[in-house]
Design a protein around this motif. Structure first.
Motif, PDB file in Angstrom:
ATOM      1  N   LEU A  72       3.555   2.176 -10.646  1.00  0.00           N
ATOM      2  CA  LEU A  72       2.263   1.552 -10.924  1.00  0.00           C
ATOM      3  C   LEU A  72       2.089   1.296 -12.423  1.00  0.00           C
ATOM      4  O   LEU A  72       1.621   0.234 -12.834  1.00  0.00           O
ATOM      5  CB  LEU A  72       1.134   2.443 -10.411  1.00  0.00           C
ATOM      6  N   ALA A  78      -2.747   5.063 -13.827  1.00  0.00           N
ATOM      7  CA  ALA A  78      -1.468   5.663 -13.453  1.00  0.00           C
ATOM      8  C   ALA A  78      -0.721   6.141 -14.694  1.00  0.00           C
ATOM      9  O   ALA A  78      -0.134   7.236 -14.703  1.00  0.00           O
ATOM     10  CB  ALA A  78      -0.624   4.661 -12.675  1.00  0.00           C
ATOM     11  N   SER A  86       5.663   7.159  -7.814  1.00  0.00           N
ATOM     12  CA  SER A  86       4.651   6.150  -7.500  1.00  0.00           C
ATOM     13  C   SER A  86       3.827   5.818  -8.734  1.00  0.00           C
ATOM     14  O   SER A  86       3.551   4.642  -9.022  1.00  0.00           O
ATOM     15  CB  SER A  86       3.737   6.651  -6.376  1.00  0.00           C
ATOM     16  N   LEU A  87       3.416   6.842  -9.468  1.00  0.00           N
ATOM     17  CA  LEU A  87       2.661   6.599 -10.699  1.00  0.00           C
ATOM     18  C   LEU A  87       3.496   5.816 -11.709  1.00  0.00           C
ATOM     19  O   LEU A  87       2.978   4.938 -12.419  1.00  0.00           O
ATOM     20  CB  LEU A  87       2.216   7.927 -11.315  1.00  0.00           C
ATOM     21  N   PHE A 115       0.826  -1.211   0.000  1.00  0.00           N
ATOM     22  CA  PHE A 115       0.000   0.000   0.000  1.00  0.00           C
ATOM     23  C   PHE A 115       0.856   1.255   0.000  1.00  0.00           C
ATOM     24  O   PHE A 115       0.372   2.345  -0.351  1.00  0.00           O
ATOM     25  CB  PHE A 115      -0.915  -0.025   1.233  1.00  0.00           C
ATOM     26  N   SER A 117       5.140  11.420  -5.789  1.00  0.00           N
ATOM     27  CA  SER A 117       3.890  10.981  -6.416  1.00  0.00           C
ATOM     28  C   SER A 117       4.116  10.567  -7.873  1.00  0.00           C
ATOM     29  O   SER A 117       3.517   9.597  -8.354  1.00  0.00           O
ATOM     30  CB  SER A 117       2.837  12.088  -6.334  1.00  0.00           C
ATOM     31  N   VAL A 143      -0.245  -4.801  -9.366  1.00  0.00           N
ATOM     32  CA  VAL A 143      -1.498  -4.091  -9.103  1.00  0.00           C
ATOM     33  C   VAL A 143      -2.497  -4.412 -10.207  1.00  0.00           C
ATOM     34  O   VAL A 143      -2.112  -4.817 -11.315  1.00  0.00           O
ATOM     35  CB  VAL A 143      -1.252  -2.576  -9.031  1.00  0.00           C
ATOM     36  N   LEU A 147       0.773   9.567  -3.309  1.00  0.00           N
ATOM     37  CA  LEU A 147      -0.284  10.219  -4.076  1.00  0.00           C
ATOM     38  C   LEU A 147      -1.277  10.922  -3.165  1.00  0.00           C
ATOM     39  O   LEU A 147      -1.953  11.867  -3.587  1.00  0.00           O
ATOM     40  CB  LEU A 147      -1.024   9.190  -4.932  1.00  0.00           C
ATOM     41  N   LEU A 148      -1.367  10.465  -1.913  1.00  0.00           N
ATOM     42  CA  LEU A 148      -2.351  11.005  -0.977  1.00  0.00           C
ATOM     43  C   LEU A 148      -1.775  12.032  -0.018  1.00  0.00           C
ATOM     44  O   LEU A 148      -2.488  12.926   0.441  1.00  0.00           O
ATOM     45  CB  LEU A 148      -2.973   9.854  -0.171  1.00  0.00           C
ATOM     46  N   ILE A 181      -5.816   0.028 -12.541  1.00  0.00           N
ATOM     47  CA  ILE A 181      -5.060   0.994 -11.748  1.00  0.00           C
ATOM     48  C   ILE A 181      -3.766   1.372 -12.462  1.00  0.00           C
ATOM     49  O   ILE A 181      -3.371   2.548 -12.515  1.00  0.00           O
ATOM     50  CB  ILE A 181      -4.761   0.426 -10.350  1.00  0.00           C
ATOM     51  N   ASN A 222       1.273  17.269  -9.981  1.00  0.00           N
ATOM     52  CA  ASN A 222       0.304  16.792  -8.993  1.00  0.00           C
ATOM     53  C   ASN A 222      -0.648  17.933  -8.641  1.00  0.00           C
ATOM     54  O   ASN A 222      -0.301  18.811  -7.849  1.00  0.00           O
ATOM     55  CB  ASN A 222       1.021  16.297  -7.736  1.00  0.00           C
ATOM     56  N   TYR A 234       0.861   3.835  -2.854  1.00  0.00           N
ATOM     57  CA  TYR A 234      -0.241   4.782  -3.039  1.00  0.00           C
ATOM     58  C   TYR A 234      -0.130   6.002  -2.126  1.00  0.00           C
ATOM     59  O   TYR A 234      -0.724   7.044  -2.414  1.00  0.00           O
ATOM     60  CB  TYR A 234      -1.581   4.096  -2.782  1.00  0.00           C
TER      61      TYR A 234
END
Length: 296
Positions: free
Chosen positions: A53, A87, A49-50, A3, A46, A79, A9-10, A83, A189, A6
């Motif tokens: 993914l 991404a 991460s993309l 996890f 971020s 993943v 991104l948050l 998703i 972002n 992700y």
């Protein structure tokens, strides 16, 4: 993958939520630098991460796709495909937005540098529109001020001193680098748009404080900022003393108060968020490398 991939991104969201609070307290310089560095870290994390993914879509490409049906291998599942696809799309959108932002700034700066011949670090354009802007330099060519006669006619001698001190502060501290970095981060972002706006406000506050210190009169500086706001209230971008709509009210109020203290403790939360993003990105990268080794 875990996890952790992700989370970068948050975690831009809490940074965006605290940006205005940080910008409204204490000396603007340290806050501008802290938010800029944290925004760049958040955008990089971020985007990475993309990228991780999106790269999981490679398991659908031969010869890796043939391994999915192998009865002798127990490969970790990447993943879900949707998703990874989303991404990839977000990466492309962010890339296009970044290129558009870079191009827009390059075109604007090139146009500003072409307005006239620099004399004593300044170009005075015979335009009726009130405008003043610090034009960034290039290698071998220092930055300069661009001021219009329309603005100079509206200001008295002491207010002009505030104007020149304000714009010189932008050049001296290279504020365009901070605003460019946060604009690039927000392009990658969009959750970082409030951080971009907070830094744009902070560099104006920074220049206001420098001007107030130079002329030795905070109320005079506030009056000059307010007068420039009225002058630039017509249609088109407001570039007189960095006026930006409602932000001028906050700036004038700040100048009617005492010189702000540094209040470095307010920067702890953004610094912790930046540090956490680096640690989380490292954990996500380790999981991605383990996945890649298993597949390759």
């Amino acid at each position: 993958m875990t996890f952790a991939v992700y989370l970068p991104l948050l975690l831009a969201l809490p940074l965006a939520l605290v940006a205005r609070w940080v910008a409204g307290r204490g000396a603007p310089g340290p806050a501008a630098w802290t938010l800029t560095i944290t925004a760049v870290v958040a955008a990089a994390a971020s985007t990475w991460s993309l990228t991780m993914l999106a790269l999981t879509m490679l398991d659908d490409v031969p010869p890796l796709s043939a391994l999915d049906d192998s009865p002798t291998l127990e490969l970790p599942e990447p993943v879900p495909g949707p998703i990874a696809l989303i991404a990839g799309i977000l990466l492309l959108v962010g890339g296009f937005q970044l290129l558009a932002e870079v191009r827009r700034r390059a075109v604007t700066h090139r146009a500003l540098r072409a307005v006239g011949t620099v004399q004593n670090g300044m170009v005075v354009a015979d335009w009726t529109r009130p405008m003043a802007v610090a034009v960034p330099g290039t290698p071998g060519r220092p930055g300069h001020l661009l001021v219009t006669t329309g603005l100079l006619r509206l200001l008295d001698a002491t207010e002009r001193e505030v104007l020149f001190a304000h714009e010189q502060a932008h050049l001296r501290h290279r504020h365009h680098r901070l605003t460019t970095a946060t604009a690039a981060a927000a392009a990658l972002n969009p959750l970082l748009i409030p951080v971009r706006d907070a830094v744009a406000y902070l560099v104006e506050r920074w220049a206001d404080e420098e001007a107030a210190a130079q002329v030795g009169d905070r109320r005079l500086t506030a009056a000059a900022v307010a007068r420039a706001a009225l002058a630039a209230s017509g249609p088109g971008p407001a570039t007189a003393l960095g006026i930006d709509g409602g932000a001028v009210v906050r700036r004038v109020r700040a100048l009617h108060q005492a010189t702000p203290a540094r209040l470095l403790r307010r920067l702890i939360l953004p610094a912790l968020l930046g540090t956490g993003l680096i640690a989380i990105a490292a954990v996500a990268t380790e999981a991605f490398v383990d996945l890649a080794r298993a597949w390759l």
